[in-house]
Design a protein around this motif. Structure first.
Motif, PDB file in Angstrom:
ATOM      1  N   TRP A 117      34.101  33.703  26.940  1.00  0.00           N
ATOM      2  CA  TRP A 117      34.643  32.910  25.830  1.00  0.00           C
ATOM      3  C   TRP A 117      36.158  32.764  25.950  1.00  0.00           C
ATOM      4  CZ3 TRP A 117      37.614  35.218  21.695  1.00  0.00           C
ATOM      5  CH2 TRP A 117      38.041  34.281  20.747  1.00  0.00           C
ATOM      6  N   GLU A 151      36.999  30.372  15.850  1.00  0.00           N
ATOM      7  CA  GLU A 151      36.182  31.153  16.785  1.00  0.00           C
ATOM      8  C   GLU A 151      36.686  32.589  16.882  1.00  0.00           C
ATOM      9  OE1 GLU A 151      35.901  29.215  20.548  1.00  0.00           O
ATOM     10  OE2 GLU A 151      35.134  27.342  19.692  1.00  0.00           O
ATOM     11  N   TYR A 155      34.363  35.880  16.469  1.00  0.00           N
ATOM     12  CA  TYR A 155      34.155  36.851  17.553  1.00  0.00           C
ATOM     13  C   TYR A 155      34.612  38.268  17.190  1.00  0.00           C
ATOM     14  CZ  TYR A 155      32.358  33.972  21.338  1.00  0.00           C
ATOM     15  OH  TYR A 155      31.547  33.201  22.141  1.00  0.00           O
TER      16      TYR A 155
END
Length: 273
Positions: A117, A151, A155
Motif C-alpha cells: 500500500w 486511507e 490502515y
C-alpha cells in the motif's frame, strides 16, 4: 556402524541453521526437517535390531570372567541414549518450526499488505510533483491527496495488527535469538516509511491548498483585466470621430486623455501577474 551413523546424525542436528523469519524460508526448513526425520526413521529397524540382538546376548549364560555383560549393557545404553537424544531434538525442532511458520505467516501477510500500500501511495503522489496551472487541475490533485489521507486512517487498524503480530512472533523466540531484533527492526523501518509518507501527504495537501488559493486569485485578477480591457475597447469603439471644430476637438482630447489615464492607472500588478 550404527553408532557411527548416529554420531553423524548428532553432528547434523547440532549444526542445523537457525530458524528463519520469512515464511518461505521456514517452509523450506520444514521440508528439510521432514527429510531428516525420514532419514532417521529409515534406520529405525536397524536400531531396533541392534537393541534386540544385544538383549539376546545378555540372556546367554557365560562364565563370570568372560561374560562381557557390563560392556554390552553400557554400549546399548549409550546407543539408546544418543538415539533418543536425536529423536527428541528433532521432535522439539519440528514443534518450533510449526509454531514459527504459523506466526511468521500472520506477521508477513500484514507486513506485505502495508508495504504494498505504501508503494501505491508513492506511485500516486509522484505525478503530483508536476505543478498544475488551473484550479480544476489543482482540485484533481487535492482529491488524490485527500483520498490518500483517508486511507491512512483506514490502515491504522492494520498497523496495530502488525505490531501485535510482530511482538507475538518476536517474543516466541529465545531472548538471545538475533531474529527478535530483526523482526522488530523490519517493523520499525516500515513504521518510519509510513510516518514519512504521512508527513509528505500532509505537506502536499498544504501546498496544494496554497496553490489553489493563489491560482483562483490569479484567475480572478485575469478576469478583471479582461473585463477592463473589453470595457475600454468598447469605449474606443463608441468614441466619436474626430471633429473639425477646435473646441470640439479639444473636448475629445480631454476625453481621450481620461481614457488613457484609466488604462495606465488600472492595477499594473494584476496585468504583470
Amino acid at each position: 556402524e550404527l553408532s557411527d551413523w548416529v554420531g553423524e546424525m548428532e553432528k547434523e542436528v547440532e549444526t542445523l541453521e537457525p530458524i528463519g523469519i520469512v515464511p518461505e524460508k521456514i517452509k523450506e526448513q520444514l521440508e528439510e526437517h521432514t527429510a531428516l526425520c525420514d532419514k532417521l526413521n529409515g534406520r529405525k529397524p536397524d536400531f531396533d535390531n541392534v537393541v534386540s540382538m544385544g538383549n539376546e546376548l545378555l540372556t546367554i549364560p557365560r562364565p563370570a570372567e568372560h561374560s562381557g555383560a557390563k560392556e554390552v549393557i553400557d554400549e546399548l545404553s549409550d546407543l539408546q541414549k544418543r538415539w533418543n537424544g536425536v529423536v527428541s531434538a528433532l521432535n522439539d525442532r519440528q514443534g518450533i518450526l510449526t509454531i514459527y511458520y504459523t506466526k511468521s505467516q500472520t506477521y508477513y501477510q500484514i507486513f506485505i499488505v502495508i508495504e504494498t500500500w505504501l508503494v501505491s501511495v508513492d506511485d500516486r503522489l509522484a505525478p503530483l510533483e508536476e505543478s498544475a496551472t488551473t484550479p480544476e487541475a489543482i482540485q484533481e490533485q487535492v482529491a488524490v491527496v485527500e483520498s490518500v489521507q483517508q486511507e491512512f486512517s483506514a490502515y491504522e487498524p492494520e498497523w496495530e495488527k502488525l505490531s501485535e503480530a510482530a511482538d507475538d512472533f518476536s517474543n516466541s523466540r529465545p531472548e538471545n535469538d538475533p531474529a527478535r531484533d530483526e523482526i522488530k527492526g523490519k517493523v520499525s523501518g516500515l513504521g518510519d516509511k509510513m510516518k514519512a509518507a504521512k508527513s509528505a501527504v500532509k505537506e502536499k495537501a498544504n501546498t496544494l491548498q496554497g496553490s489553489l488559493a493563489d491560482t483562483e486569485k490569479a484567475v480572478g485578477d485575469l478576469k478583471d483585466v479582461l473585463a477592463f480591457v473589453e470595457a475600454r475597447q468598447n469605449d474606443l469603439d463608441s468614441a466619436e470621430a474626430p471633429d473639425v471644430e477646435p473646441e470640439k476637438i479639444e473636448e475629445q482630447l480631454v476625453q481621450h486623455q481620461a481614457l488613457s489615464d484609466q488604462i495606465k492607472d488600472f492595477e499594473p500588478e494584476k496585468i504583470e501577474e
